[in-house]
Design a protein around this motif. Structure first.
Motif, PDB file in Angstrom:
ATOM      1  N   ASP A 180      14.776  24.673  -5.108  1.00  3.60           N
ATOM      2  CA  ASP A 180      13.491  25.353  -4.563  1.00  3.60           C
ATOM      3  C   ASP A 180      12.325  25.831  -5.631  1.00  3.60           C
ATOM      4  N   ALA A 181      12.510  25.543  -6.870  1.00  2.36           N
ATOM      5  CA  ALA A 181      11.654  25.762  -7.830  1.00  2.36           C
ATOM      6  C   ALA A 181      10.215  24.954  -7.609  1.00  2.36           C
ATOM      7  N   GLU A 182       9.349  25.556  -7.831  1.00  3.97           N
ATOM      8  CA  GLU A 182       7.962  25.016  -7.755  1.00  3.97           C
ATOM      9  C   GLU A 182       7.051  25.174  -8.869  1.00  3.97           C
ATOM     10  N   GLN A 183       6.341  24.439  -9.368  1.00  2.00           N
ATOM     11  CA  GLN A 183       5.374  24.807 -10.306  1.00  2.00           C
ATOM     12  C   GLN A 183       4.049  24.267 -10.288  1.00  2.00           C
ATOM     13  N   THR A 184       2.981  24.858 -10.812  1.00  2.00           N
ATOM     14  CA  THR A 184       1.557  24.689 -10.433  1.00  2.00           C
ATOM     15  C   THR A 184       0.756  24.798 -11.977  1.00  2.00           C
ATOM     16  N   MET A 185       0.048  23.801 -12.259  1.00  2.00           N
ATOM     17  CA  MET A 185      -0.641  23.605 -13.450  1.00  2.00           C
ATOM     18  C   MET A 185      -2.132  23.909 -13.063  1.00  2.00           C
ATOM     19  N   ALA A 186      -2.823  24.782 -13.671  1.00  2.55           N
ATOM     20  CA  ALA A 186      -4.141  24.806 -13.377  1.00  2.55           C
ATOM     21  C   ALA A 186      -5.193  25.057 -14.573  1.00  2.55           C
ATOM     22  N   THR A 187      -6.319  24.899 -14.567  1.00  2.00           N
ATOM     23  CA  THR A 187      -7.319  24.981 -15.627  1.00  2.00           C
ATOM     24  C   THR A 187      -8.617  25.696 -15.154  1.00  2.00           C
ATOM     25  N   ALA A 188      -9.240  26.526 -15.948  1.00  2.00           N
ATOM     26  CA  ALA A 188     -10.513  27.217 -15.417  1.00  2.00           C
ATOM     27  C   ALA A 188     -11.483  27.432 -16.689  1.00  2.00           C
ATOM     28  N   PRO A 189     -12.399  26.396 -16.578  1.00  2.00           N
ATOM     29  CA  PRO A 189     -13.574  26.481 -17.597  1.00  2.00           C
ATOM     30  C   PRO A 189     -14.406  27.942 -17.190  1.00  2.00           C
ATOM     31  N   TYR A 190     -15.128  28.401 -18.259  1.00  2.00           N
ATOM     32  CA  TYR A 190     -16.151  29.787 -17.837  1.00  2.00           C
ATOM     33  C   TYR A 190     -17.291  29.730 -18.935  1.00  2.00           C
ATOM     34  N   LEU A 191     -18.433  29.945 -18.482  1.00  2.00           N
ATOM     35  CA  LEU A 191     -19.349  30.013 -19.248  1.00  2.00           C
ATOM     36  C   LEU A 191     -20.083  31.022 -18.882  1.00  2.00           C
ATOM     37  N   ARG A 192     -20.742  32.096 -19.711  1.00  2.00           N
ATOM     38  CA  ARG A 192     -21.444  33.079 -19.490  1.00  2.00           C
ATOM     39  C   ARG A 192     -22.788  33.347 -20.446  1.00  2.00           C
ATOM     40  N   LEU A 193     -24.050  33.428 -19.874  1.00  2.00           N
ATOM     41  CA  LEU A 193     -25.036  33.602 -20.686  1.00  2.00           C
ATOM     42  C   LEU A 193     -25.437  35.121 -20.710  1.00  2.00           C
ATOM     43  N   ASN A 194     -25.839  35.688 -21.646  1.00  2.00           N
ATOM     44  CA  ASN A 194     -26.683  36.880 -21.509  1.00  2.00           C
ATOM     45  C   ASN A 194     -28.128  36.824 -22.034  1.00  2.00           C
ATOM     46  N   ILE A 195     -28.971  36.762 -21.144  1.00  2.00           N
ATOM     47  CA  ILE A 195     -30.384  36.864 -21.565  1.00  2.00           C
ATOM     48  C   ILE A 195     -31.039  38.134 -21.874  1.00  2.00           C
TER      49      ILE A 195
ATOM     50  N   THR B 141     -23.454  33.243 -14.967  1.00  2.00           N
ATOM     51  CA  THR B 141     -22.027  33.161 -15.016  1.00  2.00           C
ATOM     52  C   THR B 141     -21.947  32.030 -14.410  1.00  2.00           C
ATOM     53  N   ALA B 142     -21.335  30.911 -14.848  1.00  2.00           N
ATOM     54  CA  ALA B 142     -20.779  29.823 -14.266  1.00  2.00           C
ATOM     55  C   ALA B 142     -19.095  29.542 -14.444  1.00  2.00           C
ATOM     56  N   GLN B 143     -18.450  29.351 -13.482  1.00  2.00           N
ATOM     57  CA  GLN B 143     -16.836  29.243 -13.463  1.00  2.00           C
ATOM     58  C   GLN B 143     -16.223  28.212 -12.600  1.00  2.00           C
ATOM     59  N   SER B 144     -15.307  27.654 -12.847  1.00  2.00           N
ATOM     60  CA  SER B 144     -14.564  26.740 -11.963  1.00  2.00           C
ATOM     61  C   SER B 144     -13.025  26.777 -12.190  1.00  2.00           C
ATOM     62  N   TYR B 145     -12.554  26.289 -11.048  1.00  2.00           N
ATOM     63  CA  TYR B 145     -10.988  26.476 -11.042  1.00  2.00           C
ATOM     64  C   TYR B 145     -10.521  25.093 -10.277  1.00  2.00           C
ATOM     65  N   VAL B 146      -9.313  24.460 -10.912  1.00  2.00           N
ATOM     66  CA  VAL B 146      -8.595  23.388 -10.273  1.00  2.00           C
ATOM     67  C   VAL B 146      -7.319  23.537 -10.518  1.00  2.00           C
ATOM     68  N   SER B 147      -6.407  23.054  -9.718  1.00  2.00           N
ATOM     69  CA  SER B 147      -5.031  23.078  -9.847  1.00  2.00           C
ATOM     70  C   SER B 147      -4.470  21.611  -9.236  1.00  2.00           C
ATOM     71  N   ASP B 148      -3.023  21.571  -9.707  1.00  2.00           N
ATOM     72  CA  ASP B 148      -2.479  20.287  -9.072  1.00  2.00           C
ATOM     73  C   ASP B 148      -2.047  20.464  -7.629  1.00  2.00           C
ATOM     74  N   THR B 149      -2.292  21.699  -7.002  1.00  2.00           N
ATOM     75  CA  THR B 149      -1.970  21.751  -5.651  1.00  2.00           C
ATOM     76  C   THR B 149      -2.932  21.134  -4.839  1.00  2.00           C
ATOM     77  N   ASP B 150      -4.107  20.977  -5.117  1.00  2.00           N
ATOM     78  CA  ASP B 150      -5.030  20.281  -4.285  1.00  2.00           C
ATOM     79  C   ASP B 150      -6.204  19.348  -4.827  1.00  2.00           C
ATOM     80  N   PHE B 151      -6.162  19.362  -6.345  1.00  2.00           N
ATOM     81  CA  PHE B 151      -7.081  18.806  -6.997  1.00  2.00           C
ATOM     82  C   PHE B 151      -8.596  18.861  -6.559  1.00  2.00           C
ATOM     83  N   ILE B 152      -9.019  20.174  -6.088  1.00  2.00           N
ATOM     84  CA  ILE B 152     -10.400  20.275  -5.776  1.00  2.00           C
ATOM     85  C   ILE B 152     -10.921  21.407  -6.775  1.00  2.00           C
ATOM     86  N   TRP B 153     -12.135  21.229  -7.108  1.00  2.00           N
ATOM     87  CA  TRP B 153     -12.694  22.013  -7.948  1.00  2.00           C
ATOM     88  C   TRP B 153     -13.286  23.228  -7.085  1.00  2.00           C
ATOM     89  N   HIS B 154     -12.972  24.451  -7.490  1.00  2.00           N
ATOM     90  CA  HIS B 154     -13.521  25.851  -6.777  1.00  2.00           C
ATOM     91  C   HIS B 154     -14.420  26.305  -7.865  1.00  2.00           C
TER      92      HIS B 154
END
Length: 225
Positions: A150-165, A173-186
């Motif tokens: 019943d074991a399940e594993q999920t791999m995800a990555t999340a780049p993040y960029l913040r600019l202070n003017i 701020t711009a950020q995104s997230y994607v995992s191997d459960t749906d392979f869709i960028w959020h």
């Protein structure tokens, strides 16, 4: 004895920033829950070039009396019981632009759910005169739950960029997230504008898979006291 008093009263063990660079310190806290139970946090932090944190969150059950928590300690059979850790490492070549300023290895274990999380982050901060401050962060996380078949594993990555003017008190701020459960960028983009000291206006747009039909818009005005 002192540690026990701190736990009951919900006080933290604090030191000044200067002292934090010279010695380790304890993390002690009590957080009450709506049902009358509580979560106790006990841990330690080592400050300096190797900034490490580790500890446990322990929940209680039963009922308290006379304002003193007398619940039974049963670590490991509730979702509130968590063992956590974090270790920060400085970049190998701080004078070079292509390396990171600091890297983090962090995660937690929840016995009741047979779950765990192991994450690694790298980040870099750059200042461009008195105009812009930029923070870039990349993270990779492995999460798992269950045992045996019943074991399940999920791999995800999340780049993040913040600019202070800086001249305009604006943050982008711009950020995104994607995992191997749906392979869709959020993805999401956020702008924060300080109106007066302590009060800011925030606007954010989020979408799924860069599909404008699924985009959401958030506008928020908040004040920091």
């Amino acid at each position: 004895m002192t540690l026990g008093i701190l736990s009951v009263l919900g006080l933290h063990a604090f030191v000044s920033s200067a002292e934090a660079d010279q010695r380790d310190w304890l993390i002690v806290n009590r957080s009450p829950l709506a049902d009358g139970a509580a979560i106790y946090t006990l841990g330690a932090q080592s400050a300096g070039d190797l900034d490490g944190r580790f500890g446990v969150d322990i929940g209680t059950t039963g009922s308290g009396s006379h304002g003193v928590d007398t619940r039974v300690w049963q670590w490991g059979n509730r979702p509130t019981d968590v063992a956590w850790y974090s270790l920060a490492l400085p970049g190998p070549f701080p004078n070079y632009d292509w390396t990171w300023d600091k890297a983090w290895i962090e995660g937690n274990v929840i016995p009741e759910e047979n779950s765990y999380r192991i994450a690694a982050r790298i980040g870099r901060h750059e200042s461009f005169g008195n105009l812009v401050e930029a923070s870039l962060q990349l993270s990779y996380a492995l999460s798992g739950s269950g045992v045996g078949s019943d074991a399940e594993q999920t791999m995800a990555t999340a780049p993040y960029l913040r600019l202070n003017i800086l001249p305009t008190d604006t943050a982008l701020t711009a950020q995104s997230y994607v995992s191997d459960t749906d392979f869709i960028w959020h993805s999401s983009v956020e702008a924060q504008q300080q109106l007066i000291k302590g009060m800011s206006l925030v606007g954010a747009v989020s979408d799924i898979g860069l599909d404008s039909q699924n985009a959401s818009l958030r506008l928020q005005l908040y004040r920091r006291w």
